[in-house]
Design a protein around this motif. Sequence first.
Motif, PDB file in Angstrom:
ATOM      1  N   THR A   1       5.322  -0.423  -2.733  1.00 43.16           N
ATOM      2  CA  THR A   1       5.901  -1.640  -2.171  1.00 43.16           C
ATOM      3  C   THR A   1       7.233  -1.390  -1.475  1.00 43.16           C
ATOM      4  O   THR A   1       7.555  -2.046  -0.492  1.00 43.16           O
ATOM      5  CB  THR A   1       6.049  -2.725  -3.260  1.00 43.16           C
ATOM      6  OG1 THR A   1       6.435  -3.950  -2.633  1.00 43.16           O
ATOM      7  CG2 THR A   1       7.085  -2.363  -4.312  1.00 43.16           C
ATOM      8  N   TYR A   2       8.011  -0.416  -1.965  1.00 36.73           N
ATOM      9  CA  TYR A   2       9.335  -0.198  -1.382  1.00 36.73           C
ATOM     10  C   TYR A   2       9.389   0.915  -0.334  1.00 36.73           C
ATOM     11  O   TYR A   2      10.244   0.875   0.554  1.00 36.73           O
ATOM     12  CB  TYR A   2      10.357   0.098  -2.483  1.00 36.73           C
ATOM     13  CG  TYR A   2      10.762  -1.137  -3.247  1.00 36.73           C
ATOM     14  CD1 TYR A   2      11.555  -2.111  -2.652  1.00 36.73           C
ATOM     15  CD2 TYR A   2      10.349  -1.330  -4.557  1.00 36.73           C
ATOM     16  CE1 TYR A   2      11.927  -3.256  -3.347  1.00 36.73           C
ATOM     17  CE2 TYR A   2      10.713  -2.474  -5.262  1.00 36.73           C
ATOM     18  CZ  TYR A   2      11.503  -3.430  -4.645  1.00 36.73           C
ATOM     19  OH  TYR A   2      11.859  -4.557  -5.344  1.00 36.73           O
ATOM     20  N   PHE A   3       8.465   1.904  -0.424  1.00 35.64           N
ATOM     21  CA  PHE A   3       8.552   3.064   0.478  1.00 35.64           C
ATOM     22  C   PHE A   3       7.250   3.335   1.235  1.00 35.64           C
ATOM     23  O   PHE A   3       7.259   3.436   2.462  1.00 35.64           O
ATOM     24  CB  PHE A   3       8.956   4.317  -0.307  1.00 35.64           C
ATOM     25  CG  PHE A   3      10.301   4.212  -0.956  1.00 35.64           C
ATOM     26  CD1 PHE A   3      11.466   4.296  -0.194  1.00 35.64           C
ATOM     27  CD2 PHE A   3      10.417   4.023  -2.321  1.00 35.64           C
ATOM     28  CE1 PHE A   3      12.712   4.192  -0.780  1.00 35.64           C
ATOM     29  CE2 PHE A   3      11.658   3.910  -2.929  1.00 35.64           C
ATOM     30  CZ  PHE A   3      12.808   3.995  -2.154  1.00 35.64           C
ATOM     31  N   PHE A   4       6.140   3.448   0.517  1.00 35.88           N
ATOM     32  CA  PHE A   4       4.890   3.841   1.177  1.00 35.88           C
ATOM     33  C   PHE A   4       4.411   2.775   2.164  1.00 35.88           C
ATOM     34  O   PHE A   4       3.918   3.108   3.252  1.00 35.88           O
ATOM     35  CB  PHE A   4       3.801   4.128   0.144  1.00 35.88           C
ATOM     36  CG  PHE A   4       4.110   5.291  -0.756  1.00 35.88           C
ATOM     37  CD1 PHE A   4       4.994   6.293  -0.371  1.00 35.88           C
ATOM     38  CD2 PHE A   4       3.520   5.392  -2.012  1.00 35.88           C
ATOM     39  CE1 PHE A   4       5.281   7.359  -1.197  1.00 35.88           C
ATOM     40  CE2 PHE A   4       3.806   6.465  -2.848  1.00 35.88           C
ATOM     41  CZ  PHE A   4       4.681   7.445  -2.442  1.00 35.88           C
TER      42      PHE A   4
ATOM     43  N   LEU B   1       3.572  -7.277  -5.112  1.00 37.97           N
ATOM     44  CA  LEU B   1       4.066  -6.135  -5.882  1.00 37.97           C
ATOM     45  C   LEU B   1       5.575  -6.201  -6.070  1.00 37.97           C
ATOM     46  O   LEU B   1       6.095  -5.776  -7.106  1.00 37.97           O
ATOM     47  CB  LEU B   1       3.672  -4.820  -5.199  1.00 37.97           C
ATOM     48  CG  LEU B   1       2.197  -4.433  -5.289  1.00 37.97           C
ATOM     49  CD1 LEU B   1       1.939  -3.110  -4.574  1.00 37.97           C
ATOM     50  CD2 LEU B   1       1.749  -4.328  -6.739  1.00 37.97           C
ATOM     51  N   ARG B   2       6.298  -6.756  -5.095  1.00 36.06           N
ATOM     52  CA  ARG B   2       7.750  -6.938  -5.255  1.00 36.06           C
ATOM     53  C   ARG B   2       8.039  -7.874  -6.424  1.00 36.06           C
ATOM     54  O   ARG B   2       8.985  -7.671  -7.187  1.00 36.06           O
ATOM     55  CB  ARG B   2       8.358  -7.536  -3.988  1.00 36.06           C
ATOM     56  CG  ARG B   2       8.321  -6.631  -2.799  1.00 36.06           C
ATOM     57  CD  ARG B   2       9.482  -5.626  -2.816  1.00 36.06           C
ATOM     58  NE  ARG B   2       9.455  -4.866  -1.577  1.00 36.06           N
ATOM     59  CZ  ARG B   2      10.087  -5.209  -0.478  1.00 36.06           C
ATOM     60  NH1 ARG B   2      10.809  -6.317  -0.459  1.00 36.06           N
ATOM     61  NH2 ARG B   2      10.004  -4.462   0.600  1.00 36.06           N
TER      62      ARG B   2
ATOM     63  N   ILE C   1      14.270 -12.401 -10.200  1.00 33.96           N
ATOM     64  CA  ILE C   1      12.821 -12.617 -10.205  1.00 33.96           C
ATOM     65  C   ILE C   1      12.354 -13.005 -11.602  1.00 33.96           C
ATOM     66  O   ILE C   1      11.530 -13.911 -11.774  1.00 33.96           O
ATOM     67  CB  ILE C   1      12.089 -11.355  -9.713  1.00 33.96           C
ATOM     68  CG1 ILE C   1      12.373 -11.120  -8.227  1.00 33.96           C
ATOM     69  CG2 ILE C   1      10.581 -11.480  -9.943  1.00 33.96           C
ATOM     70  CD1 ILE C   1      11.779  -9.833  -7.681  1.00 33.96           C
ATOM     71  N   VAL C   2      12.901 -12.352 -12.625  1.00 36.33           N
ATOM     72  CA  VAL C   2      12.537 -12.678 -14.002  1.00 36.33           C
ATOM     73  C   VAL C   2      12.939 -14.118 -14.324  1.00 36.33           C
ATOM     74  O   VAL C   2      12.159 -14.890 -14.891  1.00 36.33           O
ATOM     75  CB  VAL C   2      13.215 -11.701 -14.986  1.00 36.33           C
ATOM     76  CG1 VAL C   2      12.938 -12.121 -16.429  1.00 36.33           C
ATOM     77  CG2 VAL C   2      12.719 -10.277 -14.746  1.00 36.33           C
TER      78      VAL C   2
END
Length: 393
Positions: free
Chosen positions: A16-19, A302-303, A369-370
Amino acid sequence: MAEGLFWCAALLLLHTYFFYPLLLCAMDGVAQAFQSIRFMRTGSNRRREPQAGPLPSVSLVVAAYNEASCIQQKLQNSFALKYPEDRFEVLIGSDGSSDGTDELVRQCPDPRVRLSPAPRAGKTTVLNRCIPMAQGDIIVLSDANTMIEPGAIEALVRHFEDPEVGAVCGKLRLYNPTKQDYEESAYWSYESFIKFYEGKRGAVVGANGGLYAIRRTLFTQLPPSTIVDDFVIPLRILEKGYKVVYEAGAVAHEETTEDYGKEFGRRARIAAGNFQSLKMVPGLLLPTAGFPAFAFWSHKLLRWCAPALMAVALLANLFLMDSLFYQFTLFFQALFYALAYLGKAGVLKGTGRRIASIAYYFVTMNLAIVVGFWRFLRNAQKAAWDRTARASS
């Protein structure tokens, strides 16, 4: 099992952050290569030539709650936009403002300005009321504290010459008048980069609330309890099969807040709204939606799972300490959280301070987010928004 959980969590976080951003770049590179090959073989133009047809009518819709400090500046900014006067109107939807906002709008002599006041009910109710009464074929949505560059509106609406385009997201530049380098700036640039490449595939997942445009005919009434309208409206258009694109040339500027407590609350509110949005766009959860579904899962879902994935990676790592490799992974996780703590304390200088600040921003963003998820479960997040304090206020 611990090893499997660790790698599952780590790979999903990396995706989610790189790929995913890297994959977007690779897909664009492949598409450009195929366009070049087609051009060499057939001689057909790689780019669609811009049309010189008449511009559509536009309604700039602004939801305002107690914006007396900036509403006059917003109106002046709107009149400075380079767009035909006979095809442009400004519709201010006041959500029960009590600070003189309505009076300031009424004092404006320009006939293109209309005011729609109503008792406080939340931004979604304002949009449900104002968008159907707007006269423009294209609705441009913006915030009262967002200042739009002169050519931005035309840059947005030119995309609607393509009948497959249903929404266009502009480029929002955040600034802080008291801090040249601040944590959100790096993250916002990263998000804009992703939106740019998603836009090339017609699948921008969510818009910048400060500046985006939609076809008026594609707007559907939102539930009054909707928390993040600027996320749900473009997603519904995407779910209908229309393209949502990004226009980097349509630029707007918005000031950030110095109150980190209120900023955390804003993020938690957005997170609660994100979870709420899942039931409003069920079609984008299915693989049958194609690339938009892949983008939605990769960029957003996914984030939102990142806090749980970070916790799983850390806990699973504790059961793998008999391996030197996993000792290193635990060390780097601990180092990251230590940097976040130092970022909160503000004890470092120079580059170290900036890195620590980014780590702190990342951790607090996921904590929000939590909190937002907990509010969503308890149905505790109200739809009506509070005006965010700004550095110059």
